[in-house]
Scaffold this motif. Sequence first.
Motif, PDB file in Angstrom:
ATOM      1  N   GLY A  36       0.788  -1.221   0.000  1.00 30.30           N
ATOM      2  CA  GLY A  36       0.000   0.000   0.000  1.00 30.30           C
ATOM      3  C   GLY A  36       0.823   1.276   0.000  1.00 30.30           C
ATOM      4  N   LEU A  37       0.096   2.391   0.084  1.00 31.76           N
ATOM      5  CA  LEU A  37       0.705   3.711  -0.070  1.00 31.76           C
ATOM      6  C   LEU A  37       1.697   4.017   1.046  1.00 31.76           C
ATOM      7  CD1 LEU A  37       0.775   6.358  -1.667  1.00 31.76           C
ATOM      8  CD2 LEU A  37      -1.146   7.165  -0.279  1.00 31.76           C
ATOM      9  N   GLY A  38       1.344   3.722   2.292  1.00 28.39           N
ATOM     10  CA  GLY A  38       2.222   4.038   3.415  1.00 28.39           C
ATOM     11  C   GLY A  38       3.577   3.364   3.288  1.00 28.39           C
ATOM     12  N   ALA A  39       3.563   2.077   2.934  1.00 25.14           N
ATOM     13  CA  ALA A  39       4.821   1.338   2.794  1.00 25.14           C
ATOM     14  C   ALA A  39       5.662   1.884   1.658  1.00 25.14           C
ATOM     15  CB  ALA A  39       4.533  -0.144   2.571  1.00 25.14           C
ATOM     16  N   SER A  40       5.012   2.281   0.544  1.00 22.85           N
ATOM     17  CA  SER A  40       5.777   2.802  -0.595  1.00 22.85           C
ATOM     18  C   SER A  40       6.394   4.162  -0.277  1.00 22.85           C
ATOM     19  CB  SER A  40       4.880   2.898  -1.825  1.00 22.85           C
ATOM     20  OG  SER A  40       3.845   3.847  -1.619  1.00 22.85           O
ATOM     21  N   LEU A  41       5.690   5.010   0.471  1.00 25.98           N
ATOM     22  CA  LEU A  41       6.262   6.301   0.866  1.00 25.98           C
ATOM     23  C   LEU A  41       7.441   6.097   1.817  1.00 25.98           C
ATOM     24  CD1 LEU A  41       3.034   8.465   1.356  1.00 25.98           C
ATOM     25  CD2 LEU A  41       4.630   8.470  -0.576  1.00 25.98           C
ATOM     26  N   ALA A  87       0.337   2.975  -8.172  1.00 28.49           N
ATOM     27  CA  ALA A  87       0.431   1.546  -7.859  1.00 28.49           C
ATOM     28  C   ALA A  87      -0.552   1.162  -6.762  1.00 28.49           C
ATOM     29  CB  ALA A  87       1.860   1.200  -7.451  1.00 28.49           C
ATOM     30  N   ASP A  88      -0.701   2.050  -5.759  1.00 30.21           N
ATOM     31  CA  ASP A  88      -1.653   1.762  -4.686  1.00 30.21           C
ATOM     32  C   ASP A  88      -3.082   1.761  -5.222  1.00 30.21           C
ATOM     33  OD1 ASP A  88      -2.285   1.475  -1.773  1.00 30.21           O
ATOM     34  OD2 ASP A  88      -3.317   3.378  -2.143  1.00 30.21           O
ATOM     35  N   GLY A  89      -3.368   2.678  -6.162  1.00 33.16           N
ATOM     36  CA  GLY A  89      -4.700   2.695  -6.767  1.00 33.16           C
ATOM     37  C   GLY A  89      -4.987   1.423  -7.535  1.00 33.16           C
ATOM     38  N   VAL A  90      -3.991   0.941  -8.294  1.00 29.72           N
ATOM     39  CA  VAL A  90      -4.155  -0.318  -9.029  1.00 29.72           C
ATOM     40  C   VAL A  90      -4.381  -1.477  -8.057  1.00 29.72           C
ATOM     41  CG1 VAL A  90      -2.974  -1.981 -10.510  1.00 29.72           C
ATOM     42  CG2 VAL A  90      -2.834   0.452 -11.020  1.00 29.72           C
ATOM     43  N   ARG A  91      -3.617  -1.469  -6.946  1.00 28.45           N
ATOM     44  CA  ARG A  91      -3.770  -2.525  -5.944  1.00 28.45           C
ATOM     45  C   ARG A  91      -5.166  -2.509  -5.341  1.00 28.45           C
ATOM     46  NH1 ARG A  91      -3.008  -2.022  -0.449  1.00 28.45           N
ATOM     47  NH2 ARG A  91      -2.614  -3.944   0.702  1.00 28.45           N
ATOM     48  N   ARG A  92      -5.658  -1.322  -4.999  1.00 31.26           N
ATOM     49  CA  ARG A  92      -6.998  -1.214  -4.423  1.00 31.26           C
ATOM     50  C   ARG A  92      -8.068  -1.666  -5.419  1.00 31.26           C
ATOM     51  NH1 ARG A  92      -7.630   2.056   0.146  1.00 31.26           N
ATOM     52  NH2 ARG A  92      -5.682   2.975   0.923  1.00 31.26           N
ATOM     53  N   GLN A  93      -7.876  -1.267  -6.684  1.00 31.14           N
ATOM     54  CA  GLN A  93      -8.853  -1.642  -7.704  1.00 31.14           C
ATOM     55  C   GLN A  93      -8.883  -3.153  -7.904  1.00 31.14           C
ATOM     56  OE1 GLN A  93      -8.137   0.082 -11.565  1.00 31.14           O
ATOM     57  NE2 GLN A  93     -10.275  -0.125 -12.190  1.00 31.14           N
ATOM     58  N   ALA A  94      -7.687  -3.764  -7.912  1.00 31.12           N
ATOM     59  CA  ALA A  94      -7.630  -5.221  -8.061  1.00 31.12           C
ATOM     60  C   ALA A  94      -8.318  -5.911  -6.893  1.00 31.12           C
ATOM     61  CB  ALA A  94      -6.178  -5.666  -8.176  1.00 31.12           C
TER      62      ALA A  94
END
Length: 334
Positions: A36-41, A87-94
Motif C-alpha cells: 500500500g501507499l504508506g509502505a511505498s512512501l 500503484a496503490d490505486g491499481v492494488r486497491r482496484q484489483a
Amino acid sequence: MLVVGLAAHALTQLVPLPHVSVLFLAAVITSAALWGLGASLFAAVLSVAGGSFFFYQPLYSFHVANPQEFADLTVFVVVAVLVSRLADGVRRQAREIADARLKAQGEALREALLNSVSHDLQTPLSAILGSATVLETLDERAGPRVQRELAATIREEAERLASYIGNVLDISRIRAGQVAPRLELVELPDIVNGALRRKERALAGRELRLTLPAGLPMLRLDLFLMEHAVANVLDNAAKFSPPGSAIDIGARLEEGEVVLEVANTGKGIRAEELPRVFETFYRGVPSDGRAVSGSGLGLAICRAFVEANGGRVSVHSDGEGRGARLQIRLLVPP
C-alpha cells in the motif's frame, strides 16, 4: 531495499550511473503493490536517504553538495510519490474487483442453495405431512399393514430429509474451510463396510460385487469423512443405474496408492459432462429418464472430503450406455 541498494552499488562499480536513484523506484513500486501507499512512501524516504548517503558526494553523509544531484533526488521524490499513488490505486482496484467477484460467487451459491432447498425440502416434507395426516385419521378397520406402510413412508422421507440437510451442512462447512480431518490408521474394508451400512436402503435389490483383496496396507485417514465420501459415491452409483443392476466395488495397490473404484452399469457420462460431475448442485439424468432425489452436492462433498485426507478422486466413462467408474486414490503412509 537492501537488495536494490546492493544491486545499485554493483552497477555503479561497473558503469557510471548519473541517475542512480531511478533504480530505487523498483523498491517503491513493489512496496506500493504489496503493502500500500504508506509502505511505498516509507520506501521512498529510505531510498532518498540511502542514495544521498552511499551514492552522492560527499559519501557517507546526508548532505548533497552537487545541485544537479540534489535536483535528481527532488525529481525522484516527486516521481516516487506519483508512482506510489498509481500503484496503490491499481492494488486497491484489483482488490475491489476480487471482492466483487467473491461476492458475486457467494450470491450465486446462495441463490442456488435457496432454489435447491425450496425444491428438495418440499417433496419429503409433503410426503411426511400427508402420511402423518392419513395415519392420524385412520380408523381401526384399516389394519396394521396400512399403518406399517404409512410409517415406512414417513421414515424413508425423514431419512431422505436428514440426508439432504446433512449435505447442505457439509457443503457449508467446506465453503467455510472448517473441514479438519482427525487422522488415524484405518483399514479400507472398514471404510467400505461402513459406507454400505449407511446406504443399505438405497442399495436394496442391487447385486454388489466386492473385490477387496487381503493384505491392503492400512491408511492414515479420518474414518468418518472417508466413510461419508464413499457412501456418497455408492448412493450416486445406485441413482444413476437401472434398478436391480450390479455395482462393482474393487480396490488395488498401485504405485504407492490404494485405489478404490466403484463402477455401475448406467447410461455413462458424455465426455463434455465429465468435468462437471464434481460441481456443486450439478445433477445428471438417469439412464431411464426417471426423476431422482438429491441436491447435486454428493460428489462435490466426496471430492472435498477425499482431498482433505490427501487423496484424489476422478470419474471415468467410456461413453453413453457403458456405465461410469469413480476412482478414489489414497496415499499409503510410510
